[in-house]
Design a protein around this motif. Sequence first.
Motif, PDB file in Angstrom:
ATOM      1  N   THR A 122      -3.657   0.474  -4.880  1.00  0.00           N
ATOM      2  CA  THR A 122      -4.752  -0.274  -4.256  1.00  0.00           C
ATOM      3  C   THR A 122      -4.728  -1.747  -4.639  1.00  0.00           C
ATOM      4  OG1 THR A 122      -6.185   0.331  -6.120  1.00  0.00           O
ATOM      5  CG2 THR A 122      -6.238   1.766  -4.169  1.00  0.00           C
ATOM      6  N   GLU A 123      -3.907  -2.108  -5.626  1.00  0.00           N
ATOM      7  CA  GLU A 123      -3.797  -3.494  -6.069  1.00  0.00           C
ATOM      8  C   GLU A 123      -2.430  -3.715  -6.710  1.00  0.00           C
ATOM      9  OE1 GLU A 123      -6.975  -3.983  -8.842  1.00  0.00           O
ATOM     10  OE2 GLU A 123      -6.070  -2.671 -10.355  1.00  0.00           O
ATOM     11  N   LYS A 175       0.815  -1.222   0.000  1.00  0.00           N
ATOM     12  CA  LYS A 175       0.000   0.000   0.000  1.00  0.00           C
ATOM     13  C   LYS A 175       0.852   1.277   0.000  1.00  0.00           C
ATOM     14  CE  LYS A 175      -3.999  -2.200   0.661  1.00  0.00           C
ATOM     15  NZ  LYS A 175      -5.094  -2.174  -0.338  1.00  0.00           N
TER      16      LYS A 175
END
Length: 601
Positions: A217-218, A204
């Motif tokens: 976020t991914e 993150k």
Amino acid sequence: MYKWNTIPWRKLEKNVFKIQKRIYRASSCDDVRLVRKLQKLLINSWSAKAIAVRRVTQDNQGRKTAGVDGVKSLSPEARLRLIDKLKLGTKVKPTRRVWIPKPGSDEERPLGIPTMYDRALQALAKLALEPEWEAKFEENSYGFRPGRSCHDAIQAIYLCIHTKSKYVLDADIAKCFDCINHGKLLEKLNTFPTLRRQIRAWLKAGVMDGKKLFPTTEGTPQGGVLSPLLANIALHGMENMIKNLAESFNIKRKGSNYQLPKRDKRKSVSLIRYADDFVIIHESEEAIYQCQEAIKLWLNELGLELKPSKTKIAHTLKPHKKEKPGFEFLGFYIHQFKAGKCASAKGTNGIILGFKTQISPSKKSQKKHYKKIAEVIDKYKGVSQIALIKRLNPIIRGWCNYFNPYQCKKVFTKLYSLIHWKLWKWGRKRHRNKGNTWLRHKYWHIIGKDRWVFSTREQSNPLQLIKHSSIPTNIGYVKVKGNASPYNGDLIYWSKRMGTHPQMPKRTASLLKKQKGKCPYCGLTFRENDVIETDHIIPTAAGGKDEYKNLQLLHRHCHDEKSKTDLKVIQKHLGKKRMKETYKWFNRLDWIWVDDIPLLV
């Protein structure tokens, strides 16, 4: 306690590897409690922290690449301070975005470069996590794992199809590193809370592209020390899912209406994965379509999907939906063709099958290789023939070694013919007013039975361009044993495999055999992730010759330490005045001059 050059690395390596072996064995026995206890012991040990710092500051190719804090190329004192700072649970800085060209296309690939501190901490976490997961990973997973390579994946495919023609799902996962769901990854990782929070913080941390901060976020950032391992953990379970699905396939015994037992149905399907590229092999087209749908659903749970442009179904022997037989995988083209009795392959029972399996470089790989050589020839229009040959030989040798274990003779001959005409144009542009006969005698000479060798004029030891077909073939590559791992403690097996690997240069393989797989400087056995360099026992600048008996293989960090003592030998041989003239010999090291004495920074 220590200065950097007085640290007993041999003792530290043994201590760390001993704990890693215990983690591997405990994970193999599913003793989770012991695994967590040993991982915490390893992460808190000074030995593991020192080795992690050495790997990212000395052995790693990117040691001179800075993160967002601008720190790179640490001095020995700074490395010691970094060891004392390493601790799980610290705050994480964002990664620095760097764009690099993607091989074979005009696209660019984003890399996320962590800070030197985060790299060292990730290397420490990897020392603890990798042995645990090496005991869990599936047999046919080959990418980003120690002791496994592309050739193992290709050989696994060959063993699946060489006695029977089959259907193949050739698939690729779209943006695998960039789209992995963090929640699912951490759930699958299932480690102790402190390490879990630290890995979540790395995922993150965000990315700095120029002066802008973008949230992540991914996905896992490409360029991190831990990212390849995390990607493998995310994709773990794919093979087992397909094997479980195979139990429901409608496969009957020959000549009867009885279904095959579940064990035989599981064996009938194979999934072979290298990082985000994988193939599924089965003799039934219907089963392949079922596997494709199941894979799509399984990947959707991780936030991933198949790339339509690189996903297709093919047959190894027959054309399928106007597609020619065979498929491409890791730069190879794998297909089968009908053959007569003499050339045909035989089954396990000795029956002639009527076809033969061939593995060769794909047309895409050939074009990429020729394009790279053509760019070098065009770029070096004004240099001497010697400089051009020295630039081309490593490219040709490396490419040929990669494809060497398979049938490549025709491809090698064709490529050299194209390169020959490219070199002829290179010579014609340099000498526009000269005739063809003059040009031929200027750059091409007779060596042995070959009348057209692009080489220098020296009679005794001419420098010549390597011909693709002149590199000896080494057909018969042996795949790695099942679930074997370097952490099982069988160092003899792994050191022998290093010497027989197709991409291992012949000289390096000979020196490995001579040294019995050990580094003469530290006495430790070479391992799969070690960076190995060739060293002159007596430096060439001090009168040593570039010959086999004056060469040895050392770890990169051992080579750095030996180079410090070589400075004194050269200084004694040349004297202080001529010492400055040899600084190019040490361009790999960071050093300065103080009162005519060279000092490493």
